[in-house]
Design an enzyme around this catalytic site. Structure first.
Site, PDB file in Angstrom:
ATOM      1  N   HIS A 167       6.709  37.817   3.528  1.00 55.37           N
ATOM      2  CA  HIS A 167       6.527  36.531   4.608  1.00 55.37           C
ATOM      3  C   HIS A 167       7.112  35.411   4.605  1.00 55.37           C
ATOM      4  O   HIS A 167       8.269  34.510   4.888  1.00 55.37           O
ATOM      5  CB  HIS A 167       4.623  35.771   4.641  1.00 55.37           C
ATOM      6  CG  HIS A 167       3.979  36.731   5.510  1.00 55.37           C
ATOM      7  ND1 HIS A 167       3.906  36.770   7.091  1.00 55.37           N
ATOM      8  CD2 HIS A 167       3.334  37.936   5.556  1.00 55.37           C
ATOM      9  CE1 HIS A 167       2.977  37.156   7.522  1.00 55.37           C
ATOM     10  NE2 HIS A 167       2.830  38.197   6.356  1.00 55.37           N
ATOM     11  N   ASP A 168       7.073  35.718   3.301  1.00 53.30           N
ATOM     12  CA  ASP A 168       8.674  34.331   3.125  1.00 53.30           C
ATOM     13  C   ASP A 168      10.065  34.758   3.158  1.00 53.30           C
ATOM     14  O   ASP A 168      10.654  33.431   3.216  1.00 53.30           O
ATOM     15  CB  ASP A 168       8.497  34.419   1.099  1.00 53.30           C
ATOM     16  CG  ASP A 168       7.321  33.197   0.319  1.00 53.30           C
ATOM     17  OD1 ASP A 168       6.689  32.687   1.311  1.00 53.30           O
ATOM     18  OD2 ASP A 168       7.041  34.076  -0.877  1.00 53.30           O
ATOM     19  N   ILE A 169      10.547  36.138   3.139  1.00 56.34           N
ATOM     20  CA  ILE A 169      11.806  36.132   3.740  1.00 56.34           C
ATOM     21  C   ILE A 169      11.626  35.405   4.970  1.00 56.34           C
ATOM     22  O   ILE A 169      12.657  35.698   5.630  1.00 56.34           O
ATOM     23  CB  ILE A 169      12.117  37.327   2.620  1.00 56.34           C
ATOM     24  CG1 ILE A 169      12.078  37.883   1.594  1.00 56.34           C
ATOM     25  CG2 ILE A 169      14.049  37.821   3.596  1.00 56.34           C
ATOM     26  CD1 ILE A 169      13.419  36.368   0.565  1.00 56.34           C
ATOM     27  N   GLY A 172      12.159  32.433   6.007  1.00 52.44           N
ATOM     28  CA  GLY A 172      13.563  32.500   5.511  1.00 52.44           C
ATOM     29  C   GLY A 172      14.437  32.621   6.266  1.00 52.44           C
ATOM     30  O   GLY A 172      15.144  31.867   7.328  1.00 52.44           O
TER      31      GLY A 172
END
Length: 394
Positions: A167-169, A172
């Site tokens: 989810h972070d990537i 981003g």
């Protein structure tokens, strides 16, 4: 060679992964990214190992091509310096918990009065609206809420986190896409705008096949191991000495797999396996039958046969094997640069290969506050740097 985003100035008030990944991508394409790090310790990842000469490798991985200033936004003079930077910026990106930016006086409504052309992007765990907006949100919480953990892993097993910070990537990447869309809009006659995106929404938007199954036939996705939920055989299988991936995902490839690889032409007319729907309905039986054959020979043996039959296939690597694979290296996915403190640093390369505006590392990941004086002098402000340092503003 002029870079694709030359002339774009980005003020980056993010830390850890989602925001820094976004701004790294923009910096790789030529944007002037000024990373404004909190006072006194900077980005939280600076404290995460491994370390080389006291520089965090984790920090260096997503902060190349940026300039760093250390700024205390709890001091009015620090805030005034930021306001001056905003007046000359194209993009402002932050990942505070909703409400924090407003308390600091750096929310969109405040900054838009200084620069109506500003593109302001907020990344948070759950977004700026909704009942969960005030909750702290990390990648693993987003994986739980999006349902992804519930259908990752082996059948009948416990919920499993994906091997990367998915989810972070995803957030981003969504931020890069959104900022560039807003930038194009502004360049073609529009104005600045506010972008609200969350870790949860960004990852959930990637669950397209699972949504199709649920919306189309009410099927709640469950863990399938390496198997695809809509096509088979399209998964990993055990061999005599390891595991391989087979992608015989359509009828033509299935027939070639039966006749040219496992030599089971009778499967083509077997009522359990005739069509893809039949194979999905009997996937457990099919897996067992295929592995009964594959475990008798090595991975290399089967991969050679699959390659000769033009059936998509491949190994399941450990990460060290990936980074030493000749194809990965031929594609320049591992590159090296010189860091002023860490020395020679290896990092991941640029996934998009542009013919005219390729990505490049023009700056190493910055040391904490390395460019503070340089950036402030560009503003033409008459500042007493010694006093600001002593006071803890910069």
């Amino acid at each position: 060679m002029k870079k694709a985003l030359a002339g774009m100035r980005v003020l980056d008030l993010t830390q850890v992964l989602a925001g820094p990944y976004c701004t790294m991508c923009l910096a790789d394409m030529g944007a002037d990214v000024i990373k404004i790090e909190k006072y006194p310790n900077g980005d939280d990842t600076r404290a995460l190992g491994p370390f080389i000469n006291e520089e965090s490798y984790v920090y260096m991985m997503v902060n190349r091509n940026k300039r760093s200033i250390r700024l205390n936004l709890k001091e009015e003079e620090g805030k005034e310096i930021l306001y001056n930077l905003v007046r000359h910026a194209d993009v402002f990106i932050e990942n505070f918990r909703p409400g924090v930016a407003a308390k600091l006086g750096i929310d969109y409504d405040t900054l838009a009065k200084l620069n109506k052309e500003l593109i302001y992007c907020s990344i948070s765990g759950y977004g700026q609206t909704g009942p969960y907006k005030d909750k702290g949100g990390y990648d693993i919480m987003a994986q739980g809420l999006s349902g992804i953990m519930s259908f990752t892993g082996d059948k009948g097993g416990r919920p499993v986190k994906t091997g990367i910070a998915l989810h972070d990537i995803a957030a981003g990447n969504t931020a890069v896409q959104s900022i560039l869309t807003a930038y194009i809009h502004r360049l073609t006659g529009g104005s600045g705008q506010y972008i609200d995106l969350s870790l949860v929404d960004s990852g959930l938007a990637w669950t397209v096949w699972e949504a199709a199954s649920y919306f189309g036939k009410g099927e709640v996705p469950t863990p399938n191991g390496t198997a695809h939920r809509l096509a088979t055989p399209y998964q990993g299988f055990k061999t005599k000495d390891g595991y391989i991936l087979v992608g015989a995902a359509n009828q033509k490839l299935w027939m070639k797999f039966c006749s040219e690889v496992v030599e089971k032409e009778e499967w083509i007319t077997d009522s359990r396996f005739c069509t893809n729907d039949d194979r999905i309905a009997n996937i457990s039986i099919l897996e067992e039958e295929i592995e009964k054959i594959l475990v008798n020979q090595s991975s290399t043996y089967w991969l050679d046969l699959l390659e000769k039959a033009n059936i998509p296939s491949g190994p399941i690597y450990s990460y060290d094997q990936t980074l030493n694979d000749p194809h990965i290296n031929e594609r320049d996915m591992i590159i090296e640069y010189d860091h002023p403190k860490a020395g020679k640093v290896k990092t991941l390369g640029f996934p998009a290969k542009y013919s005219k505006t390729p990505g490049e590392i023009s700056r190493p990941a910055p040391t904490l506050g390395e460019h503070t004086e340089e950036v402030l002098k560009e503003l033409g402000l008459n500042l007493d740097y010694s006093r600001l340092l002593t006071k803890g503003v910069i």
